[in-house]
Structure formats: C-alpha cells, structure tokens
Design a protein around this motif. Structure first.
Motif, PDB file in Angstrom:
ATOM      1  N   THR A 520     -20.368 -17.376  33.793  1.00  0.00           N
ATOM      2  CA  THR A 520     -20.405 -16.413  34.898  1.00  0.00           C
ATOM      3  C   THR A 520     -21.833 -15.982  35.183  1.00  0.00           C
ATOM      4  OG1 THR A 520     -18.259 -15.584  34.191  1.00  0.00           O
ATOM      5  CG2 THR A 520     -19.502 -14.206  35.697  1.00  0.00           C
ATOM      6  N   ASN A 521     -22.265 -16.239  36.348  1.00  0.00           N
ATOM      7  CA  ASN A 521     -21.927 -17.289  37.299  1.00  0.00           C
ATOM      8  C   ASN A 521     -23.252 -17.797  37.836  1.00  0.00           C
ATOM      9  OD1 ASN A 521     -21.329 -18.734  39.653  1.00  0.00           O
ATOM     10  ND2 ASN A 521     -19.712 -17.408  40.322  1.00  0.00           N
ATOM     11  N   TYR A 522     -23.797 -17.135  38.866  1.00  0.00           N
ATOM     12  CA  TYR A 522     -25.055 -17.623  39.440  1.00  0.00           C
ATOM     13  C   TYR A 522     -26.245 -17.336  38.527  1.00  0.00           C
ATOM     14  CZ  TYR A 522     -22.383 -18.539  43.644  1.00  0.00           C
ATOM     15  OH  TYR A 522     -21.460 -19.039  44.530  1.00  0.00           O
ATOM     16  N   ILE A 523     -26.179 -16.255  37.765  1.00  0.00           N
ATOM     17  CA  ILE A 523     -27.258 -16.017  36.789  1.00  0.00           C
ATOM     18  C   ILE A 523     -27.209 -17.096  35.720  1.00  0.00           C
ATOM     19  CG2 ILE A 523     -28.121 -14.430  35.018  1.00  0.00           C
ATOM     20  CD1 ILE A 523     -27.195 -12.112  36.766  1.00  0.00           C
ATOM     21  N   ASN A 566     -17.029 -11.624  37.536  1.00  0.00           N
ATOM     22  CA  ASN A 566     -16.308 -12.818  37.955  1.00  0.00           C
ATOM     23  C   ASN A 566     -15.834 -12.750  39.400  1.00  0.00           C
ATOM     24  OD1 ASN A 566     -16.270 -14.493  35.539  1.00  0.00           O
ATOM     25  ND2 ASN A 566     -15.051 -12.871  34.624  1.00  0.00           N
ATOM     26  N   LEU A 567     -15.952 -11.592  40.008  1.00  0.00           N
ATOM     27  CA  LEU A 567     -15.607 -11.463  41.422  1.00  0.00           C
ATOM     28  C   LEU A 567     -16.457 -12.404  42.281  1.00  0.00           C
ATOM     29  CD1 LEU A 567     -13.912  -9.937  43.526  1.00  0.00           C
ATOM     30  CD2 LEU A 567     -15.739  -8.217  43.629  1.00  0.00           C
ATOM     31  N   GLY A 568     -17.632 -12.758  41.786  1.00  0.00           N
ATOM     32  CA  GLY A 568     -18.490 -13.675  42.525  1.00  0.00           C
ATOM     33  C   GLY A 568     -17.878 -15.051  42.739  1.00  0.00           C
ATOM     34  N   TYR A 569     -16.916 -15.430  41.908  1.00  0.00           N
ATOM     35  CA  TYR A 569     -16.217 -16.698  42.122  1.00  0.00           C
ATOM     36  C   TYR A 569     -15.269 -16.618  43.323  1.00  0.00           C
ATOM     37  CZ  TYR A 569     -17.926 -18.464  37.679  1.00  0.00           C
ATOM     38  OH  TYR A 569     -18.735 -18.904  36.648  1.00  0.00           O
ATOM     39  N   HIS A 570     -14.871 -15.412  43.671  1.00  0.00           N
ATOM     40  CA  HIS A 570     -13.950 -15.202  44.780  1.00  0.00           C
ATOM     41  C   HIS A 570     -14.676 -14.777  46.053  1.00  0.00           C
ATOM     42  CE1 HIS A 570     -10.534 -15.132  41.827  1.00  0.00           C
ATOM     43  NE2 HIS A 570     -11.518 -14.717  41.046  1.00  0.00           N
ATOM     44  N   ALA A 572     -18.647 -14.902  47.346  1.00  0.00           N
ATOM     45  CA  ALA A 572     -20.038 -15.273  47.059  1.00  0.00           C
ATOM     46  C   ALA A 572     -21.037 -14.220  47.519  1.00  0.00           C
ATOM     47  CB  ALA A 572     -20.363 -16.619  47.716  1.00  0.00           C
ATOM     48  N   SER A 573     -20.614 -13.286  48.341  1.00  0.00           N
ATOM     49  CA  SER A 573     -21.552 -12.264  48.814  1.00  0.00           C
ATOM     50  C   SER A 573     -21.971 -11.307  47.711  1.00  0.00           C
ATOM     51  CB  SER A 573     -20.929 -11.472  49.968  1.00  0.00           C
ATOM     52  OG  SER A 573     -19.834 -10.683  49.520  1.00  0.00           O
ATOM     53  N   VAL A 574     -21.231 -11.283  46.603  1.00  0.00           N
ATOM     54  CA  VAL A 574     -21.585 -10.391  45.491  1.00  0.00           C
ATOM     55  C   VAL A 574     -22.156 -11.185  44.318  1.00  0.00           C
ATOM     56  CG1 VAL A 574     -19.916  -8.638  46.136  1.00  0.00           C
ATOM     57  CG2 VAL A 574     -19.213 -10.459  44.580  1.00  0.00           C
ATOM     58  N   ARG A 575     -22.653 -12.382  44.579  1.00  0.00           N
ATOM     59  CA  ARG A 575     -23.209 -13.193  43.499  1.00  0.00           C
ATOM     60  C   ARG A 575     -24.365 -12.458  42.828  1.00  0.00           C
ATOM     61  NH1 ARG A 575     -25.528 -17.959  47.371  1.00  0.00           N
ATOM     62  NH2 ARG A 575     -23.273 -18.169  47.601  1.00  0.00           N
ATOM     63  N   GLY A 576     -24.395 -12.561  41.500  1.00  0.00           N
ATOM     64  CA  GLY A 576     -25.472 -11.934  40.740  1.00  0.00           C
ATOM     65  C   GLY A 576     -25.356 -10.432  40.617  1.00  0.00           C
ATOM     66  N   GLU A 577     -24.183  -9.867  40.914  1.00  0.00           N
ATOM     67  CA  GLU A 577     -24.030  -8.418  40.918  1.00  0.00           C
ATOM     68  C   GLU A 577     -22.826  -7.992  40.081  1.00  0.00           C
ATOM     69  OE1 GLU A 577     -23.812  -7.144  44.959  1.00  0.00           O
ATOM     70  OE2 GLU A 577     -25.722  -8.082  45.516  1.00  0.00           O
ATOM     71  N   ALA A 578     -22.887  -6.754  39.611  1.00  0.00           N
ATOM     72  CA  ALA A 578     -21.781  -6.165  38.856  1.00  0.00           C
ATOM     73  C   ALA A 578     -21.990  -4.667  38.802  1.00  0.00           C
ATOM     74  CB  ALA A 578     -21.707  -6.744  37.449  1.00  0.00           C
ATOM     75  N   ASP A 579     -20.973  -3.963  38.352  1.00  0.00           N
ATOM     76  CA  ASP A 579     -21.085  -2.507  38.232  1.00  0.00           C
ATOM     77  C   ASP A 579     -21.958  -2.101  37.057  1.00  0.00           C
ATOM     78  OD1 ASP A 579     -19.433  -2.158  40.416  1.00  0.00           O
ATOM     79  OD2 ASP A 579     -17.607  -1.982  39.208  1.00  0.00           O
TER      80      ASP A 579
END
Length: 669
Positions: A520-523, A566-570, A572-579
């Motif tokens: 997970t994932n783009y990072i 893992n939301l980035g797999y669903h 892509a606009s939130v790739r590289g991000e998390a809370d």
C-alpha cells in the motif's frame, strides 16, 4: 513525553545542532540515533528463528477465519474449542455499523460480513445477539445476501442456501480445453489455477456441505433465493454480458456432457492438484486452494486417516495463530520475504558499524535462504519458459511449483551485498531465472510471464478482477535492483535492464508516483522503483526521479511522517494520503528520498524525527493499519513485520548516508 516511548530527543546531548537545525526542529544526535538503531536491532535479532529465518504474522480480513469455521461445518470436523476462539476473534473486529471491512478502518464489505455472520451463527451465536443483529441489519440494508460476490455465493450454494445458478458455471471440463482456446488454466495466475482446479470438481458435482446442525441464513435474503433473478447484475460491460450468455448456455448444455468426458476431466483435475499438494505447505501454499483440495479429497472418499489427507489438513492448520482465548487463520505465511527484507535491513545497520551478533545473524539467514533456493524442481512457470533453468525462491517455506520473482530479487540482492563467494552460484541462477521471466513489455509479474489475457477478468467467476498476474512497477523495480547492479559486470543483462527501465518510465503516473500492486500503495510503489533506479545507477538528476521526489515531498504530513490508506486503490485522487502517519510509510518515503540523494533535505530530517519520537520502549514501532493488498479492492493484508524492520532500515540508511556525507572532503576554492 509518553512513557511508552524512549527518550530520543535529549537536547543537552545533541550533536550537529547548528549544522542541521531545521525550522525549530531539534536535530538528531549521533548517539541518540545510534541508540534507537541499537534498540530496534536487538529486538529484531531476538525474533530470529534458530534455523536462521524470520517469519511474522500475515493477517487478512475476517473472511479467512470465518472460512475456517465454515470449513469445519462443511466437513463436520468441528473443533469446538478452536471454533470458540475464532468466534471471539471475529466478534472483536466488527465495525461500529455492524459490518466487517476488508482492512482495519475500511468501509464494510457485504461478502466478508455475510461469511462472518454465517460462521458466527454456525458457532452458536443467536441472530438477536448484538453482533449478528447489527450485521444482519447492515447486510439487508445493502440488498441482502444475493449481492454477495462469486466466492461467497459458491459457498452458499454448497450449504444449500442459494441455487447453483447463483454461482458461475465452472465445469471440470475446463481441464480438457486446448491451449489455443480463449480460456485455459495456463492463462490465469498461479493463485487462480490452484483455487479453480479443485473448485471445478466441487462445482461440477454440486457437492453439499454436511452442515451437521443444518443451520442456514435465509434471514439475510430480501427475495427468496430460488426466486432471485439478479445474481449477476454486477456484469455491466458488453464483453462481460456476452460471456455471461455463454455461461448460461453452458449450464443448459451441461446435462449433455457424456459421463466418460466428465470422468476424464475429473481425473485430470485430480492428477493436477494432487501432484501439487506440496506436502506440509499445502496446495499453492495458500489457504483457499488448500481448503478446496482438502474438500475434494473428502468428496472422493479419501479416508480421514489417510496420510496424504492428514498432511493436507495439517497444512491448513499450520496457518492458525492462537493467542490465549482468540485465534485466527492466516491466508499464507511469508518467511522468505520476511527473511530477505530483514537481511537487507541488517546489512544496512551493519554497513558502518560491524557487530559480531548482527554478522552472525546475517550469516545464519543467508545460509538458510541458500538452502531454500529452487533449482531442478518442476514449476508451472516452465509452461511459459520451457527452456529456462530454475533458480527462484518461493514466498512461503515451501512452494516449489510457484517461485516468486519479487522474493527472488530481494534474496539474491541480499546475497550480492554480502559479497561472499559462496553465494555466487545462488546469485547467478537467480539472476538468470529473473532475466528469463521478463514479460514482452519489459516488466515483471510476481509469478508468471506475459500473464496478460485481460479479457479473462470479464468472466463471471472473475468478479474480483484478479484472475491474472500481469507485470507491475513494484516487482519490476526490484528486478532492476538486482539485474541493474549485476549488469555492470554481466553485460548480458543490459538489454533486460534497458527494457525494464523503459517499462517503468511508461508506468510512472502523471504526478510522479508509481502504483504499488503488492504494497500500500503509491508510496510503496515509488520506493520500489527509486530503490531499483539507484541500484541500476540511474543519475539522480533524471527527470523521472526528480518528479517522484517532488511528489513524495508534497505528501509529507504535518507531523513529519507519511501515511497512505488502502482507499487509494479505490480512489486514485487520495493516493499517498491517509488520516494518520505510519512508521511503515514514513520509512518507505525516507528510503525512497535517500535513494534519490535527498539526505540533506528538510523532509528526510523531519521524517527521521518522526520515527525517533514514535519508537516504542521495546525498540519497535506499531502500525495498526493493513499495509498491502492481496488483490487490490478485494483482499488486503497486514504484514506484521513491516512496522518492525522498515523503520530500522530507514534510520540505519539515514545514519550511514549522513556519516558518508560528513566524511567527504571539504570543497576547495
């Protein structure tokens, strides 16, 4: 400071204060950084098995432990004590809304929730209990059990909860199809083959679960299952609808299949999976394939006390993790992968600080790994590369038919860094095998080459969209990590590396990142490629690298760390991000930036600061999040070792690069 953290920021003991102070963030003293590294190293060394390997838990969502309970009732082989422990585990992982997610903190998944509901009901939970009541309400609110995915509907058909028309048509006669046919088992991924072949027997003969208590889940359906007509409403594409028509036609014509043909196909399927049972490690060394094979053995009348059946069951039970009054089942185990990455971590730790205990641990690990290399064993990859000699490593303790390209690159690279002549043969065989497994587009899949028959993801069985094993950027980055390093002295790898680099450049996203198929994932994907670029000698001013650096820096969080959901797999606009930041993602981002030559950057410094302040008293870090997909969007994993060795690797690499920078001669006028 919280008492669970070690005192890493003792201001009165800091060195380099004037040189490295950044925006009011205190710099890290060599002694403090060394102390953090030593503490984590000691803890990692303490977890090494006496044989030389590391293996950490590999946790999936609640589907797998639920399926274990379902398997016990399918076969009427119920261990009530174990069932109680697994049920306790399942109850503790429910979302507040009653659903069960595919990864911690994720939204509820209807198929996972249905399986957990059924498993807990089989285990004795009342439907009015808080757990089942809220889960049932959630399922019904989302259309009921008819909305389950294909695998769940097959399970429900076996338990006689839905008609077999609710499941896709999987005739065992697929074993007799010629290789030129649009569908052939050699055209799908290894995990699909090992699951589908025994499953085709169960589906063709419509095998019924014993289900001794005759427990059902009729209450989960909005329309009686026999009256439901929209089991395949998820099929939307023109190709998918056309294949669905063929699926229905095949089911209508099934009764005309001669018994002799069915017997022949069944025998071929049995011969296929029995040859690959893989001893105590199980078919494909993955849970679902093992269970399907074991259930087929039961259907065929193999006695419970038959040695082969007993070994097949023992392989399943080896995946259990039992802790006090809870238990869960892993989808597989990861000793080769864990040991390879732990070895790379300790090599970095020991690069400028030779320690006899660390050296001894590394020698034991590499010796163990050398003994696990596959050489002359048969493998399904030989179907695609019949003239290619073996030399790979599996992911699990044993999986001789299915060596893993990714693991092979990591292990061989660790041996290459050991600079020990006794591993020269291992490295040569591994590199030759990896070079030969390159796909035509220059990239690398995890287990197969050119496994790119994308139209197969449209068949009704493939609603998870993961029937194939196509090339991916993360695996390809690891391959050039090894081959790029070797190509300096072995010119025969030059073209392979060139083609792989071209593939990776084409795969870079417009924002500079790379997709992470297996982490997970783009990072993760960006670290994989930049680490490979560095080993392959790509100049750090390369536009591709600089674009990736800018993306990584832009994704750093206010606390100095990085995180990715893992939301980035669903989306892509939130790739590289998390809370929240995680030690795993922070470590990967630091390692990626260091590979790009960003040792002196503010982002690396603040990232290191984040790792130091979040290190726990035992020397490790703790991330609660799931950190890898099994199948993006459908199945996720938590590697319990990732928050242990990756942060240590990042701190050691930073220390070593910082030390190297300090040792450079000062520039003269």
């Amino acid at each position: 400071m919280n008492s669970e953290y070690i005192p890493v920021m003792l201001i009165e003991n800091l060195l380099y204060a004037d040189q490295y102070a950044i925006d009011g963030i205190a710099p890290h003293s060599a002694s403090t950084l060394d102390d953090a590294i030593k503490l984590a190293t000691a803890e990692l060394l303490s977890l090494q098995n006496q044989q030389g390997y590391w293996v950490f838990e590999l946790e999936a969502d609640c589907t797998i432990p639920a399926e274990y309970i379902l398997m016990m009732h399918y076969l009427d082989e119920i261990d009530s004590v174990l069932q109680r422990k697994i049920a306790h585990f399942l109850r503790g992982h429910q979302n507040p809304d009653g659903s069960y997610p595919l990864y911690k903190g994720g939204p509820g998944d209807i198929s996972c929730t249905i399986k957990v509901y059924y498993a807990l009901k089989l285990a004795g939970d009342d439907i009015q209990s808080p757990t089942l009541h809220s889960a049932g309400e959630w399922i019904r609110h989302r259309g009921g059990a008819a909305k389950a995915n294909v695998f769940t509907r097959i399970m429900l058909a076996m338990f006689e909860q839905v008609p077999w028309r609710a499941a896709p048509f999987i005739p065992v006669e697929i074993m007799l199809l010629p290789k030129w046919f649009p569908f052939h088992i050699d055209k799908v991924s290894y995990w699909s083959r090992t699951v589908m072949v025994p499953l085709s027997i169960l589906c063709s003969y419509k095998v019924k679960a014993r289900n001794p208590s005759k427990i059902g889940v009729a209450e989960l359906f909005l329309i009686p299952p026999d009256q439901e007509t929209h089991y395949f409403s998820h099929v939307k594409t023109p190709l998918g609808k056309a294949i669905l028509l063929l699926d229905r036609l095949g089911r209508r014509l099934e009764r005309f299949i001669p018994d002799s043909i069915r017997r022949k196909a069944t025998a071929k399927a049995c011969d296929w999976f029995m040859a690959r049972l893989n001893g105590i490690d199980g078919l494909g060394a993955i849970f679902t394939a093992m269970v399907n094979a074991y259930e087929v053995m039961d259907y065929l009348g193999v006695p419970v006390d038959d040695p082969q059946r007993q070994i097949a069951r023992a392989a399943i039970d080896k995946l259990l993790v039992v802790k006090g009054d809870t238990a869960y089942c892993q989808p597989c185990v990861s000793p080769i992968w864990d040991t390879g990455l732990a070895a790379l971590t300790l090599q970095e730790v020991d690069r400028h600080a030779s320690d006899p205990h660390t050296r001894q641990a590394l020698q034991a690990a590499l010796h163990w790994l050398a003994g696990k290399q596959l050489r002359d064993e048969p493998g399904d990859w030989q179907i695609q590369r019949p003239s290619l000699a073996g030399g790979g490593w599996a992911f699990q303790f044993g999986n001789s038919y299915y060596p893993d390209v990714d693991d092979t690159a990591v292990v061989a690279y660790a041996m290459l860094q050991a600079d020990d002549v006794k591993y020269a043969g291992n490295i040569q065989r591994a590199a030759g095998w990896i070079a030969g497994m390159q796909s035509r587009n220059g990239g690398y899949g995890a287990f197969d080459a050119d496994n790119t028959h994308y139209y197969l993801n449209q068949i009704p069985f493939a609603d998870h969209g993961a029937l194939l094993d196509p090339p991916t950027a993360d695996v390809s980055g690891r391959c050039i990590m090894l081959l790029g390093k070797l190509a300096v002295r072995h010119l025969e790898y030059g073209t392979v590396v060139k083609d792989c680099l071209a593939y990776l450049r084409a795969q870079q996203e417009s924002d500079g990142s790379w997709f992470g198929r297996w982490g997970t994932n783009y990072i993760y994907g960006t670290w994989s490629v930049l680490y490979g670029y560095e080993a392959a000698g790509i100049p750090r001013n390369d536009p591709s690298i600089q674009k990736a650096v800018l993306w990584l820096k832009a994704k750093q969080r206010a606390d100095g760390g990085w995180g990715e959901d893992n939301l980035g797999y669903h989306d892509a606009s939130v790739r590289g991000e998390a809370d929240n930041s995680t030690a795993f993602h922070t470590a990967l981002a630091i390692l990626a930036l260091l590979s790009a030559g960003e040792t002196d950057s503010r982002e690396v410094e603040t990232g290191v600061h984040h790792l130091l302040k979040t290190q726990r008293a035992d020397g490790f870090w703790r991330d609660d999040s799931f950190n890898a997909p099994g199948f993006p969007k459908f199945f996720y994993l938590k590697y319990h070792g990732y928050d242990k060795f990756f942060p240590l690797w990042a701190l050691a690499r930073y220390r070593n690069d910082r030390y190297a920078a300090d040792m450079r001669p000062a520039a003269t006028a």
